[in-house]
Design an enzyme around this catalytic site. Structure first.
Site, PDB file in Angstrom:
ATOM      1  N   ARG A  55      -0.546   4.517   0.104  1.00  0.00           N
ATOM      2  CA  ARG A  55      -1.498   5.644   0.191  1.00  0.00           C
ATOM      3  C   ARG A  55      -1.143   6.699   1.216  1.00  0.00           C
ATOM      4  O   ARG A  55      -1.636   7.803   1.186  1.00  0.00           O
ATOM      5  CB  ARG A  55      -2.901   5.104   0.470  1.00  0.00           C
TER       6      ARG A  55
ATOM      7  N   ASP B 299       0.861  -1.177   0.000  1.00  0.00           N
ATOM      8  CA  ASP B 299       0.000   0.000   0.000  1.00  0.00           C
ATOM      9  C   ASP B 299       0.897   1.225   0.000  1.00  0.00           C
ATOM     10  O   ASP B 299       1.883   1.269   0.730  1.00  0.00           O
ATOM     11  CB  ASP B 299      -0.847  -0.047   1.291  1.00  0.00           C
TER      12      ASP B 299
END
Lengths: 419, 419
Positions: B333, B331
């Site tokens: 983000r 991830d």
């Protein structure tokens, strides 16, 4: 505290120069028919000496990848495991791939490079895909409505019994061949490179210092293509093809804002693409990340306010003028590059083009693709507040089979006020 | 052939240095309570000497603006006419604006700068808004279904008789205060700047050469906020607030792919936001352009294929591992920066948080915002093929009121195969 960065040398090279070219850097011969002579685009950062392009992969998401590395969560030495990632369908090569004027803003050989450039992978080159293909099932409320209304029927293949639509989808990163981009814009390559550098506030000095590097991966959004039916049929001019080329409009596409026709037109295109595939044809929807005419959403919202507050209210007669006063230009989408995506699939004939835009039509036809029918959005799908845009565009020469308003009639087409 | 570029000098400065600082460049004191002492972010290119930030406006759309200039369609000397573009509602200032640790990835004073910095405009500074606010009506099929099912009722104010939802929306460009970003990531500012430069393939050398410039406008996507009810109520902890923080997933948000829960969860959030506003509360949906966990859609599709073709099939037990093999990280983000958008509106308490993500929850609570209830997506809204993701996330510790599968049960949660 991150330590991963220690694997890279601390010395920072601000910009390499042409005389710093390394022997590891493979030659790129854009448009060459033989992939090994054409050469792979190498834009990964694991071995900077092997790069033969400016910039790097993932468009603007390269910034987030850099954050991951800075935070210590991501090893900069990571190389992707491409096992099992290949396309489930065959795409190309097509004659358009070998014409250096047909495709200049994406890299067709960036699809499954592990197949095209096996020898280079074995020598240790870190070549990344810039195109990826997968399959999916879509569940779309408007399509469910079309099925309930009897306009579409499940056939078990394109449209499943549970109303899912089965599609193939393709994600395409921007890979710009700068000499070809310049030619299409009718500017000198050197001028284009200098303005890209200076007007972006100094992005990528190698645009200036490395005239020998002809390819740039700009930090912008990607394009996604949805294919209904058999993707291999796209290149067959005898098979009916329905197409919508759609520029992102998040406010309508996701949130259903009634000020424009974007989502309704897109859904109409999807319905027709599925219907064409069911009849033995093929459908394609290309979705370009060009929010707010590629001016971005902040500018778009400023324009909405200026339109709705102007003296006399939001009017079709002043629609384009308001954008230009705020943004400096009516439109920055550069439809000149849009057809590249169609040429990736070897398209030579579109039977039904879902677009009223003359800019899109001219770009497609100008690129050598035949267009048989142009299909405008049905009047009953236009939201109330979107009539300002619709009538302004028709008055400006957009395609329509209906009436075109002028003068006082055009001024009378008004949108909602803002409080 | 373009001639507009002639108005700029032909000499190209590859990167300015700290000792080249011009007297026109205004001081920025991030977090100062007085906007005139804080100073405006000046990142326009009409007078490079007046810049006090790296990069320029419109995120990644700066590349398209540069193309417009290169093609001769856009005068580089254009300055926006900001008349009538101002926000229709009052937002801030809030105490969070004066705390240099609360907001580091956007510029609150970039909202209506023509009001905050009138004196600088009069002196000729070309200051651009980085935030814009407007109002709109939404027409959403899932909301229409909720009204037909009796879950929502038109009230003539939040939901109109014709089923439109009236909202206020806010577009926010990224404006990064680099010392604050570094602190939140727990890295040294210099290390962060070097890695942002090198790992992006050499983007913005001023990240290295201008340590005196503390602000960067990166070429990434913007964030959009939709507000249901009165925006001024967002900062009042006594008024019920329902919130969804949503990361873009184009394949689901627009096209309804059944492999994830993104659109259904978003629509559930919108329904609840509207309902909360109707009860006298307020709703907020924040939409972040972080496609495919900020890894981009090409990587996402490659991961889909690797998941669906792996031995044993697509399984909840190997969900995260497949992403990491292909992308190098699960991830990207950085939810650490996500709450900045909430602090822009002075939010201090969220009564109903629509998210199961621990990363989002921890970031929000860690930034000093109280969260009362966490709301997971109802089971009946989860598409069939999305159970792999859902069970994998719950097993990894995502919030749920329901059962968490382990071991063999987790392995048994399977998705569709790819052909």
């Amino acid at each position: 505290m991150s330590t991963n960065h220690d694997v890279r040398k601390e010395h920072v090279v601000l910009a390499t120069h042409s005389n710093l070219r390394y022997p590891e850097s493979l030659t790129l011969d854009w448009g060459n028919k033989d992939p090994m002579k054409r050469g792979p685009v190498v834009a990964s950062q694991t071995n900077p000496k092997a790069r033969n392009a400016i910039g790097t992969h993932s468009g603007s998401y390269t910034v987030y990848r850099a954050l991951s590395i800075a935070s210590g969560k991501f090893s900069p030495a990571h190389r992707p495991d491409l096992h099992n990632t290949h396309s489930p369908v065959k795409i190309g090569p097509f004659p358009s791939w070998f014409d250096e004027t047909k495709i200049v803003s994406l890299d067709p050989w960036g699809l499954d490079p592990q197949n095209h450039f096996k020898g280079h992978f074995e020598k240790g080159y870190d070549i990344r895909p810039s195109i990826a293909v997968t399959q999916a099932h879509l569940q779309i409320p408007e399509i469910h409505d079309a099925i309930r209304a009897g306009r579409l029927k499940p056939d078990g293949k394109i449209i499943k019994e549970n109303m899912d639509i089965k599609i193939t989808k393709v994600a395409i990163e921007p890979v710009w061949f700068l000499p070809g981009m310049a030619k299409r814009l009718n500017v000198e390559e050197g001028v284009l490179r200098r303005i890209l550098f200076t007007e972006s506030g100094g992005m990528y000095p190698e645009l200036i210092t490395r005239p020998d590097l002809k390819v740039w991966l700009p930090p912008i959004g990607s394009t996604t293509v949805y294919i209904f039916g058999n993707p291999e049929d796209l290149s067959n001019p005898n098979i009916e093809l329905s197409c919508r080329v759609h520029d992102e409009c998040n406010g309508s596409d996701v949130f259903g804002s009634d000020i424009c026709t974007c989502r309704p037109y897109l859904m109409y295109g999807i319905e027709h693409a599925a219907e064409t595939a069911q009849k033995g044809g093929v459908g394609i929807i290309a979705y370009y990340r060009k929010e707010g005419r590629a001016l971005g959403e902040v500018t778009k919202f400023l324009v909405y306010n200026a339109r709705k507050r102007q003296e006399g209210g939001d009017s079709a007669a002043t629609y384009f003028k308001r954008t230009e006063c705020v943004a400096g230009v009516e439109d920055a989408r550069f439809q000149e590059f849009m057809p590249d995506v169609l040429h990736l699939f070897g398209i030579t004939k579109i039977h039904n083009l879902h677009s009223m835009s003359n800019m899109k039509y001219n770009a497609i036809v100008g690129s050598g693709i035949e267009v048989v029918n142009r299909i405008s959005i049905p009047a009953e799908l236009i939201p109330a507040d979107a009539n300002v845009e619709m009538e302004a565009k028709k008055a400006a020469g957009y395609f329509t089979e209906g009436e075109v308003k002028k003068g006082e009639d055009l001024q009378k087409v008004k949108g909602r006020e803002i409080t």
